[in-house]
Write an enzyme that holds these catalytic residues in place. Structure first.
Site, PDB file in Angstrom:
ATOM      1  N   HIS A   1     -19.594 -42.802  19.520  1.00 52.77           N
ATOM      2  CA  HIS A   1     -18.262 -42.205  19.373  1.00 52.77           C
ATOM      3  C   HIS A   1     -17.594 -42.434  20.719  1.00 52.77           C
ATOM      4  O   HIS A   1     -17.720 -41.633  21.643  1.00 52.77           O
ATOM      5  CB  HIS A   1     -18.364 -40.707  19.064  1.00 52.77           C
ATOM      6  CG  HIS A   1     -17.044 -39.996  19.250  1.00 52.77           C
ATOM      7  ND1 HIS A   1     -15.924 -40.296  18.519  1.00 52.77           N
ATOM      8  CD2 HIS A   1     -16.660 -39.020  20.116  1.00 52.77           C
ATOM      9  CE1 HIS A   1     -14.918 -39.533  18.908  1.00 52.77           C
ATOM     10  NE2 HIS A   1     -15.338 -38.757  19.878  1.00 52.77           N
TER      11      HIS A   1
ATOM     12  N   ARG B   1     -10.110 -42.142  11.185  1.00 49.75           N
ATOM     13  CA  ARG B   1      -8.935 -42.820  11.759  1.00 49.75           C
ATOM     14  C   ARG B   1      -8.780 -44.224  11.177  1.00 49.75           C
ATOM     15  O   ARG B   1      -7.682 -44.658  10.838  1.00 49.75           O
ATOM     16  CB  ARG B   1      -9.078 -42.900  13.285  1.00 49.75           C
ATOM     17  CG  ARG B   1      -8.851 -41.563  13.964  1.00 49.75           C
ATOM     18  CD  ARG B   1      -9.215 -41.586  15.437  1.00 49.75           C
ATOM     19  NE  ARG B   1      -8.806 -40.346  16.093  1.00 49.75           N
ATOM     20  CZ  ARG B   1      -9.332 -39.882  17.209  1.00 49.75           C
ATOM     21  NH1 ARG B   1     -10.307 -40.545  17.820  1.00 49.75           N
ATOM     22  NH2 ARG B   1      -8.888 -38.762  17.740  1.00 49.75           N
TER      23      ARG B   1
HETATM   24  P1  NAD Z   1     -11.538 -26.911  25.856  1.00 48.76           P
HETATM   25  O1  NAD Z   1     -11.541 -27.183  27.323  1.00 48.76           O
HETATM   26  O2  NAD Z   1     -10.288 -26.482  25.183  1.00 48.76           O
HETATM   27  O3  NAD Z   1     -12.652 -25.828  25.505  1.00 48.76           O
HETATM   28  C1  NAD Z   1     -13.926 -25.858  26.047  1.00 48.76           C
HETATM   29  C2  NAD Z   1     -14.418 -24.428  26.085  1.00 48.76           C
HETATM   30  O4  NAD Z   1     -15.782 -24.469  26.529  1.00 48.76           O
HETATM   31  C3  NAD Z   1     -13.648 -23.547  27.041  1.00 48.76           C
HETATM   32  O5  NAD Z   1     -13.130 -22.402  26.365  1.00 48.76           O
HETATM   33  C4  NAD Z   1     -14.675 -23.149  28.082  1.00 48.76           C
HETATM   34  O6  NAD Z   1     -14.506 -21.845  28.595  1.00 48.76           O
HETATM   35  C5  NAD Z   1     -15.956 -23.278  27.275  1.00 48.76           C
HETATM   36  N1  NAD Z   1     -17.152 -23.359  28.094  1.00 48.76           N
HETATM   37  C6  NAD Z   1     -17.344 -24.058  29.233  1.00 48.76           C
HETATM   38  N2  NAD Z   1     -18.572 -23.824  29.722  1.00 48.76           N
HETATM   39  C7  NAD Z   1     -19.173 -22.958  28.868  1.00 48.76           C
HETATM   40  C8  NAD Z   1     -20.444 -22.332  28.838  1.00 48.76           C
HETATM   41  N3  NAD Z   1     -21.355 -22.543  29.802  1.00 48.76           N
HETATM   42  N4  NAD Z   1     -20.712 -21.498  27.829  1.00 48.76           N
HETATM   43  C9  NAD Z   1     -19.807 -21.242  26.858  1.00 48.76           C
HETATM   44  N5  NAD Z   1     -18.582 -21.802  26.839  1.00 48.76           N
HETATM   45  C10 NAD Z   1     -18.273 -22.652  27.828  1.00 48.76           C
HETATM   46  O7  NAD Z   1     -12.106 -28.262  25.184  1.00 48.76           O
HETATM   47  P2  NAD Z   1     -11.832 -28.771  23.687  1.00 48.76           P
HETATM   48  O8  NAD Z   1     -10.565 -29.543  23.663  1.00 48.76           O
HETATM   49  O9  NAD Z   1     -12.044 -27.650  22.759  1.00 48.76           O
HETATM   50  O10 NAD Z   1     -13.023 -29.826  23.537  1.00 48.76           O
HETATM   51  C11 NAD Z   1     -14.375 -29.392  23.449  1.00 48.76           C
HETATM   52  C12 NAD Z   1     -15.285 -30.605  23.499  1.00 48.76           C
HETATM   53  O11 NAD Z   1     -15.097 -31.379  22.311  1.00 48.76           O
HETATM   54  C13 NAD Z   1     -14.977 -31.565  24.658  1.00 48.76           C
HETATM   55  O12 NAD Z   1     -16.198 -32.082  25.172  1.00 48.76           O
HETATM   56  C14 NAD Z   1     -14.184 -32.678  24.000  1.00 48.76           C
HETATM   57  O13 NAD Z   1     -14.270 -33.904  24.712  1.00 48.76           O
HETATM   58  C15 NAD Z   1     -14.917 -32.732  22.677  1.00 48.76           C
HETATM   59  N6  NAD Z   1     -14.216 -33.413  21.612  1.00 48.76           N
HETATM   60  C16 NAD Z   1     -15.009 -34.145  20.784  1.00 48.76           C
HETATM   61  C17 NAD Z   1     -14.450 -34.813  19.740  1.00 48.76           C
HETATM   62  C18 NAD Z   1     -15.364 -35.588  18.838  1.00 48.76           C
HETATM   63  O14 NAD Z   1     -14.901 -36.284  17.930  1.00 48.76           O
HETATM   64  N7  NAD Z   1     -16.673 -35.499  19.054  1.00 48.76           N
HETATM   65  C19 NAD Z   1     -13.075 -34.750  19.502  1.00 48.76           C
HETATM   66  C20 NAD Z   1     -12.296 -33.953  20.349  1.00 48.76           C
HETATM   67  C21 NAD Z   1     -12.884 -33.290  21.410  1.00 48.76           C
END
Ligand code: NAD
Length: 318
Positions: free
Chosen positions: A180, A156
């Protein structure tokens, strides 16, 4: 990389949400994996995503992609953790810590029961705490537990600087290190284009070298996640491309330098916590952390960032 995957790497993605599936899509377009497995507690969601991705197969490089379960982690080269309990608007990344740590406590042992040789790549927030949790829960060596970390924040910053300087973002070298998240640290002292420090590069492209402008750009980077979530509820594209870059660096044994989160030992006075710094990534995972010659203010801010992450990690009993 596993010797058994002769046709190409096998990547498992745990979490079929926006991030996990956008990453799978990017992997397929890049042709980086011969096998992609998506696991989710919501099996229907994983199945639906896989059906949709499979219908694009005539247009991409050959790969097998299926909705699987933890035994499919066997012989995977990289397992990506992209699960989430559900982030609400206004919640900081650290607010997510407790719920997501509980999920990691369930899934990391499931993964490692079937595979103790893979690289774990964490993207779940709060990223640095979750990376540290994955390290502790897996018992893996530190080179094989990586968090996507500030690869996104760095991208970014490079993009915003490139717009200001009117130059290709790939030619902008400026790092965000530390958490982060809210305490991340821009390394202005080393930012450069074509090996020329910003202060000397700005006059070349006729833009002012103005600390206020740069601080403003940094605030845009730091708040980018919140601003995007306010508008569309999620962030997924840039992070998925960042994950793809990390995976490519590993699979192709690139020795690429990227800012990712990993366990630090005596890095400007910071030890025993996962935070982002530039590292050399290759097939072994993190080959080396690069010790940046930071200025005093940057060191102090980096140490503050570490203290914040340590506090959250210890509140979770990690
Ligand atoms: P999302 O809610 O769309 O998807 C999360 C998925 O995890 C869901 O499909 C859910 O069913 C699944 N899940 C929940 N508990 C579970 C379990 N016990 N076993 C298996 N699957 C399980 O979320 P997203 O938008 O895809 O984001 C995922 C993660 O990535 C979040 O923590 C978000 O904050 C993070 N994220 C990180 C960054 C980064 O730069 N590190 C950037 C964007 C998002």
């Amino acid at each position: 990389m596993s010797k058994q995957n002769v046709g190409g790497p096998k990547i498992v993605i745990v979490g079929a949400g926006f991030v996990g599936t956008t990453f799978a899509y990017s992997l397929l377009i890049r042709g980086l994996a011969s096998q992609v497995v998506i696991i989710d507690v919501d099996k229907m969601r994983a199945e639906g995503e896989v059906m949709d991705l499979n219908h694009g197969m005539p247009f991409v490089y050959p790969a097998k992609i299926w909705a699987g379960d933890y035994p499919d982690c066997k012989d995977a080269d990289i397992v990506v953790i992209a699960v989430d309990k559900g982030q609400k608007i206004g919640q900081s990344r650290l607010d997510l810590a407790e719920g997501n740590c509980e999920i990691l406590k369930q899934i990391v042992p499931e993964i490692t029961r079937h595979n103790r040789e893979c690289i774990l790549l964490v993207v779940t927030n709060p990223l640095d705490v979750m990376t540290y949790a994955a390290l502790k829960l897996s018992g893996f060596p530190k080179n094989r537990v990586i968090g996507s970390g500030t690869i996104l924040d760095t991208a970014r910053l490079r993009y915003l600087l490139s717009e200001y300087l009117k130059v290709d973002p790939r030619n902008v070298h400026a790092y965000i290190i530390g958490e982060h998240g809210d305490s991340e640290v821009p390394v202005w002292s080393l930012a450069n284009v074509a090996g020329i420090r910003l202060k000397d590069y700005c006059p070349i492209c006729n833009v002012p070298y103005d600390a206020e402008v740069f601080n403003d750009l940094f605030l845009k980077v730091r708040n980018a996640g919140y601003e995007i979530i306010k508008r569309k509820g999620r962030t997924n594209y840039a992070v998925a491309l960042g994950l793809t870059k990390i995976v490519e660096s590993i699979i192709r044994d690139e020795n690429a330098i990227v800012t990712v989160s990993c366990l630090l030992q005596d890095y400007h006075g910071v030890s025993d916590i996962c935070l982002s710094v530039p590292v050399i990534l290759n097939r072994s995972g993190v080959k080396e952390t690069i010790r940046l010659p930071l200025d005093d203010e940057e060191i102090a801010d980096f140490q503050k960032s570490a203290a914040i992450i340590k506090k959250v990690a210890s509140s979770l009993g990690l």
